[in-house]
Design a protein around this motif. Structure first.
Motif, PDB file in Angstrom:
ATOM      1  N   ASN A 100     -21.421  20.505  25.349  1.00  0.00           N
ATOM      2  CA  ASN A 100     -21.964  20.236  24.012  1.00  0.00           C
ATOM      3  C   ASN A 100     -21.613  18.842  23.507  1.00  0.00           C
ATOM      4  OD1 ASN A 100     -23.352  22.802  23.027  1.00  0.00           O
ATOM      5  ND2 ASN A 100     -21.436  23.551  23.918  1.00  0.00           N
ATOM      6  N   LYS A 101     -21.047  18.020  24.390  1.00  0.00           N
ATOM      7  CA  LYS A 101     -20.714  16.627  24.078  1.00  0.00           C
ATOM      8  C   LYS A 101     -19.838  16.494  22.837  1.00  0.00           C
ATOM      9  CE  LYS A 101     -24.856  14.784  26.357  1.00  0.00           C
ATOM     10  NZ  LYS A 101     -24.771  15.701  27.416  1.00  0.00           N
ATOM     11  N   ILE A 102     -18.885  17.417  22.693  1.00  0.00           N
ATOM     12  CA  ILE A 102     -17.903  17.377  21.613  1.00  0.00           C
ATOM     13  C   ILE A 102     -16.692  16.631  22.160  1.00  0.00           C
ATOM     14  CG2 ILE A 102     -16.436  18.733  20.087  1.00  0.00           C
ATOM     15  CD1 ILE A 102     -18.587  20.963  20.263  1.00  0.00           C
ATOM     16  N   LYS A 103     -16.439  15.474  21.603  1.00  0.00           N
ATOM     17  CA  LYS A 103     -15.413  14.572  22.138  1.00  0.00           C
ATOM     18  C   LYS A 103     -14.111  14.704  21.350  1.00  0.00           C
ATOM     19  CE  LYS A 103     -18.406  11.790  24.581  1.00  0.00           C
ATOM     20  NZ  LYS A 103     -18.471  12.090  25.961  1.00  0.00           N
ATOM     21  N   ILE A 104     -13.385  15.773  21.593  1.00  0.00           N
ATOM     22  CA  ILE A 104     -12.064  15.979  21.012  1.00  0.00           C
ATOM     23  C   ILE A 104     -11.083  16.043  22.174  1.00  0.00           C
ATOM     24  CG2 ILE A 104     -10.593  17.488  19.626  1.00  0.00           C
ATOM     25  CD1 ILE A 104     -13.177  18.595  18.332  1.00  0.00           C
ATOM     26  N   PRO A 105     -10.032  15.220  22.141  1.00  0.00           N
ATOM     27  CA  PRO A 105      -9.059  15.279  23.242  1.00  0.00           C
ATOM     28  C   PRO A 105      -8.425  16.672  23.339  1.00  0.00           C
ATOM     29  CG  PRO A 105      -8.664  13.367  21.837  1.00  0.00           C
ATOM     30  CD  PRO A 105      -9.682  14.213  21.147  1.00  0.00           C
ATOM     31  N   ILE A 106      -8.320  17.155  24.558  1.00  0.00           N
ATOM     32  CA  ILE A 106      -7.752  18.485  24.814  1.00  0.00           C
ATOM     33  C   ILE A 106      -6.496  18.328  25.665  1.00  0.00           C
ATOM     34  CG2 ILE A 106      -8.118  20.731  25.922  1.00  0.00           C
ATOM     35  CD1 ILE A 106     -11.136  20.342  25.376  1.00  0.00           C
ATOM     36  N   ILE A 107      -5.439  18.991  25.212  1.00  0.00           N
ATOM     37  CA  ILE A 107      -4.212  19.090  25.997  1.00  0.00           C
ATOM     38  C   ILE A 107      -4.056  20.545  26.401  1.00  0.00           C
ATOM     39  CG2 ILE A 107      -1.691  18.940  25.976  1.00  0.00           C
ATOM     40  CD1 ILE A 107      -1.963  16.655  23.943  1.00  0.00           C
ATOM     41  N   ILE A 108      -3.936  20.779  27.692  1.00  0.00           N
ATOM     42  CA  ILE A 108      -3.661  22.121  28.190  1.00  0.00           C
ATOM     43  C   ILE A 108      -2.146  22.299  28.212  1.00  0.00           C
ATOM     44  CG2 ILE A 108      -3.776  23.669  30.181  1.00  0.00           C
ATOM     45  CD1 ILE A 108      -6.462  22.288  30.875  1.00  0.00           C
TER      46      ILE A 108
END
Length: 146
Positions: A100-108
């Motif tokens: 969905n081209k949502i550009k939020i940085p993700i930390i696993i």
């Protein structure tokens, strides 16, 4: 600068304004992660325990032009309220944001050792060690000061 702390800190209290969403179904782990964020001065922390509620919250933020600065997610949690955790939930979440081209940085942040190229970073959580806490602080500070 106080010795040992980056610019913008006062005696070890970070002055960082960020909105962070934590996807985690384990309350103890959520509290541990939130405590690290709060120690950095990050107080806008939203806790969601399943994929559906989290995506709904983030979509509401985007529609109302509220910035979500980071997502911290486990890999194994429910897809929706009232169902058992799924081992693929974290991967599904990452794929959803990419698709969905949502550009939020993700930390696993997982008890398992994870390596995923599609996220900002991966941390192996351990309740008996502080190494994960320092790694989480480092990742957030690097992104904040970029």
């Amino acid at each position: 600068m106080v010795l040992g702390y980056p610019p913008g800190c006062i005696i070890g209290i970070f002055l960082i304004e960020m909105r962070v969403v934590i996807f985690e179904d384990n309350e103890i782990k959520y509290i541990d992660v939130k405590d690290v964020l709060n120690s950095m001065g990050i107080t806008e922390v939203t806790w969601v325990t399943n994929v559906a509620d989290g995506i709904s919250y983030i979509n509401d933020c985007l529609e109302n032009e509220k910035v979500v600065d980071f997502i911290i997610t486990d890999m194994n949690f429910p897809l929706c309220y009232g169902v058992k955790p799924e081992t693929f939930a974290g991967n599904w979440l990452v794929d959803y944001f990419r698709h969905n081209k949502i550009k939020i940085p993700i930390i696993i942040c997982s008890t398992m050792s994870i390596d995923c190229d599609d996220v900002y970073g991966c941390i192996q959580y351990g309740p008996d060690t502080d190494l994960w806490k320092e790694e989480l602080r480092r990742m957030l500070l690097i992104q904040f000061y970029m």
